[in-house]
Design a protein around this motif. Structure first.
Motif, mmCIF file in Angstrom:
data_model
loop_
_atom_site.group_PDB
_atom_site.id
_atom_site.type_symbol
_atom_site.label_atom_id
_atom_site.label_comp_id
_atom_site.label_asym_id
_atom_site.label_seq_id
_atom_site.Cartn_x
_atom_site.Cartn_y
_atom_site.Cartn_z
ATOM 1 N N ALA A 348 38.232 62.321 35.971
ATOM 2 C CA ALA A 348 38.842 61.599 34.848
ATOM 3 C C ALA A 348 40.017 60.763 35.324
ATOM 4 O O ALA A 348 40.217 59.614 34.862
ATOM 5 C CB ALA A 348 39.286 62.592 33.780
ATOM 6 N N SER A 349 40.788 61.288 36.261
ATOM 7 C CA SER A 349 41.927 60.549 36.796
ATOM 8 C C SER A 349 41.466 59.329 37.601
ATOM 9 O O SER A 349 42.026 58.233 37.471
ATOM 10 C CB SER A 349 42.774 61.474 37.669
ATOM 11 N N ALA A 351 38.663 57.698 37.233
ATOM 12 C CA ALA A 351 38.138 56.705 36.286
ATOM 13 C C ALA A 351 39.269 55.892 35.673
ATOM 14 O O ALA A 351 39.188 54.658 35.561
ATOM 15 C CB ALA A 351 37.325 57.409 35.204
ATOM 16 N N GLU A 352 40.316 56.581 35.294
ATOM 17 C CA GLU A 352 41.441 55.917 34.635
ATOM 18 C C GLU A 352 42.181 54.991 35.590
ATOM 19 O O GLU A 352 42.665 53.919 35.193
ATOM 20 C CB GLU A 352 42.402 56.984 34.083
ATOM 21 N N ARG A 353 42.228 55.357 36.864
ATOM 22 C CA ARG A 353 42.971 54.561 37.847
ATOM 23 C C ARG A 353 42.134 53.473 38.494
ATOM 24 O O ARG A 353 42.609 52.760 39.380
ATOM 25 C CB ARG A 353 43.544 55.492 38.919
ATOM 26 N N THR A 412 34.855 59.425 29.037
ATOM 27 C CA THR A 412 36.221 58.898 28.967
ATOM 28 C C THR A 412 36.242 57.380 28.806
ATOM 29 O O THR A 412 37.295 56.743 28.957
ATOM 30 C CB THR A 412 37.015 59.303 30.222
ATOM 31 N N HIS A 414 34.379 54.947 30.485
ATOM 32 C CA HIS A 414 34.272 54.131 31.690
ATOM 33 C C HIS A 414 32.805 54.020 32.104
ATOM 34 O O HIS A 414 31.951 54.787 31.665
ATOM 35 C CB HIS A 414 35.106 54.727 32.820
ATOM 36 N N THR A 469 36.579 64.685 23.706
ATOM 37 C CA THR A 469 35.822 63.512 23.228
ATOM 38 C C THR A 469 34.805 63.945 22.194
ATOM 39 O O THR A 469 34.044 64.866 22.405
ATOM 40 C CB THR A 469 35.093 62.835 24.388
#
Length: 469
Positions: A348-349, A351-353, A412, A414, A469
Motif C-alpha cells: 500500500a505504501s 502504491a501511494e509513493r 487502494t 491504483h 475499503t
C-alpha cells in the motif's frame, strides 16, 4: 451399607463438573476389594484425566464429625475406605451456578469428583470412618482457599446431625456467609508474546478479563533457569504461545540461527515441560515453513514435515515438542498479516509513493489475518475441540504474492498492472545477505478446522476490511 457388584457409572449433578461415581466393590466372607482409582477405566467412562499428585487420608472416630465447606484450588477425587459420610457441595466459582448446592451420602461404593472452586464439606455418619482425597496439586501454605459457613442460610444444607450436636472446628464455625464470599475465578490463561502482532490480536480477542494475563519477553524469559518457579503454574489452565523468532532470512545467519533455535525450540521445550508437569493446555502457533512446498495439493495436518531452511526446521522441532503435551493445540498458519509492518502495508505504501514493485509470483498460498487467527484459537479452547494440530488460514481462492500485491494496488485506487510478477530466483538474484528457501506451495487444508464448527474468513474480504475499503 456398602453395595456390592455395581457397575462403574457416572451421575452428573446440578453443579457443573461435580460428578458422583458408583464404584464396583467385590466382597465375600473375608471382606471387600475395589479399584479406588483406575485411570484407564475411569477416564474412558468420562472422568477428567486430572493428574493426581497427592493422596490424603482423613480418619474420623466419632459420628457427627463435620469438616467445613472449603473450596480448594485443585481438583479432588473423594472416596471412602470405611464408614459412611454425608457430603455437601456448594459451587463457589464465578458464573451462573454460584451458590448451587448438592448433597448425598458416600460409602466405599460411591465416590465423587470435585472440581476446583466447588466447596465441599463432610459429616461422619458412622464411627471409624476413613476417606481419601486424591488431589492434582501439592499442598502449599501459599495456596488460596475460599470458605463458606456450614450454617449459611442461603445454602441451607440439611445436615443429618444438627450442627449444634456435631463436632466441628472453631474456624469452620466462623467462616463467612454466601453473601460475603468472593467467587473463585477460573484458572488463568497466559498469552506469551503479547507485544507481537498475534499477541496484540489475542489481547483484543480475549480482552482484559481478570483471569487472562499477557506477558512480553521482559515479563517472562523462557530461557531463565527459574522459569518453572516464575509463576504458580497450577493456577493456570492454558498457555498460548504467540511468541517466536520469525525473521526467516535472519535465521540463515550465524547469530540468527542461534536466536531462532533458542526461541522456537529451547523456549518451547521449557513451556512443554511446564504444561506437562502442571496439566496445562498449551497452544502453539506453527507455520507452513515446516513443509517443503512440493505437493500439488493443500497440505493436511498429518502430511510429513520436510522443512527447507533453519526457520522451518526450528518450527518443526517446536511442533514435535508440543505434540508430547497431552493437552495441546498446534495451530499451523501461513502468510500472517497483523498490525505493524507487513507485506500488505508495504505494498500500500509503494502504491501511494508511485513505486512499481516486482513481486514473487511462484509462491502460492492464502493470507491469514491475526484477528482471525486469534478468533480460531479462542474457538478451539471454548469448544474444547479434540487436542492436536489444526490448519488455520484465510479461506478462498489461492493467490501468489504478486496477486496479493495487485489486489492491494486495486483496493487502494491504483493500477494493479504496475506490479510485475517475477520468479523467486529472479527476485533474490541480487541479494547480498543469506536468503532462506521458501515453500512454493503454502496452501493448508482447512477441513479439520471447519469440522470443529469454525468458519474461516475469506481472505479477500478480510483484505478489504484491513485496508478500510
Amino acid at each position: 451399607m456398602t453395595e456390592y457388584g455395581k457397575p462403574l457409572r457416572a451421575t452428573p449433578t446440578p453443579i457443573p463438573g461435580l460428578v458422583v461415581w458408583e464404584l464396583p466393590v467385590h466382597g465375600d466372607s473375608r471382606g471387600w476389594f475395589k479399584e479406588n482409582w483406575q485411570r484407564e477405566k475411569m477416564t474412558a467412562a468420562g472422568l477428567p484425566d486430572f493428574g493426581p499428585v497427592q493422596n490424603n487420608i482423613s480418619f474420623n472416630d466419632a459420628v457427627g464429625t463435620t469438616r467445613g465447606i472449603h473450596a480448594e484450588p485443585w481438583d479432588k477425587w473423594v472416596s471412602l475406605a470405611t464408614g459412611r459420610i454425608f457430603g455437601a457441595w456448594v459451587d463457589l466459582r464465578e458464573g451462573p451456578t454460584f451458590g448451587a448446592v448438592f448433597t448425598c451420602e458416600l460409602d466405599p461404593s460411591r465416590a465423587i469428583f470435585v472440581p476446583r472452586g466447588v466447596g465441599n464439606a463432610y459429616q461422619t455418619l458412622e464411627a471409624d470412618t476413613a476417606y481419601t482425597y486424591l488431589v492434582n496439586d501439592h499442598w502449599s501454605p501459599d495456596a488460596s482457599y475460599t470458605f463458606l459457613n456450614l450454617a449459611d442460610e442461603t445454602a441451607a444444607v440439611d445436615w443429618p446431625i444438627p450442627l449444634a450436636d456435631a463436632e466441628l472446628s472453631a474456624k469452620d464455625a466462623a467462616h463467612p456467609g454466601l453473601a460475603e464470599v468472593t467467587p473463585v475465578p477460573p484458572r488463568k490463561t497466559l498469552v506469551i508474546g503479547a507485544s507481537g502482532q498475534l499477541g496484540r490480536a489475542l489481547h483484543a480477542e480475549f480482552g482484559d478479563a481478570a483471569h487472562v494475563e499477557y506477558a512480553t519477553r521482559a515479563d517472562l524469559d523462557l530461557s531463565s533457569p527459574d522459569l518453572t518457579t516464575a509463576r504458580r503454574w497450577r493456577e493456570y489452565d492454558t498457555i498460548i504461545n504467540a511468541g517466536a523468532y520469525t525473521a526467516v532470512d535472519g535465521a540463515e545467519t550465524a547469530s540468527g540461527r542461534s536466536d531462532a533455535w533458542a526461541a522456537n525450540v529451547t523456549g518451547v521445550a521449557a513451556l512443554a515441560q511446564i504444561a506437562t508437569d502442571n496439566q496445562l493446555t498449551l497452544v502453539h502457533v506453527s507455520s507452513d515453513y515446516v513443509f517443503d512446498g512440493t505437493l500439488n495439493r493443500p497440505y493436511r495436518e498429518d502430511d510429513a514435515i520436510s522443512p527447507l531452511g533453519v526457520y522451518g526446521q526450528t518450527k518443526a522441532a517446536g511442533d514435535a515438542l508440543v505434540s508430547t503435551v497431552r493437552r495441546h493445540y498446534i495451530v499451523r498458519t501461513s502468510w500472517v498479516i497483523g498490525e505493524g509492518k507487513n507485506f500488505v502495508r508495504t505494498m500500500a505504501s509503494l502504491a501511494e509513493r508511485g513505486v512499481d514493485p516486482k513481486v514473487v509470483d511462484d509462491q502460492i498460498g492464502r493470507l491469514t489475518f491475526t484477528d482471525d487467527l486469534a478468533r480460531g484459537i479462542r474457538h478451539l479452547l471454548t469448544r474444547r475441540a479434540a487436542y492436536g494440530t489444526y490448519n488455520l488460514t484465510g479461506a478462498g481462492q489461492p493467490t501468489s504474492w504478486a496477486d496479493v500485491a495487485r489486489r492491494v494496488f486495486e483496493l487502494t485506487g491504483h493500477d494493479p498492472a504496475r506490479v510485475t510478477g517475477v520468479s523467486t530466483e529472479e527476485y533474490f538474484a541480487s541479494a547480498t545477505a543469506p536468503v532462506a528457501p521458501r515453500p512454493r506451495n503454502s496452501l493448508l487444508d482447512l477441513e479439520r478446522m471447519e469440522h470443529t464448527g469454525f468458519v474461516p474468513a475469506e481472505a479477500d474480504e478480510r483484505l478489504r476490511a484491513y485496508l478500510g475499503t
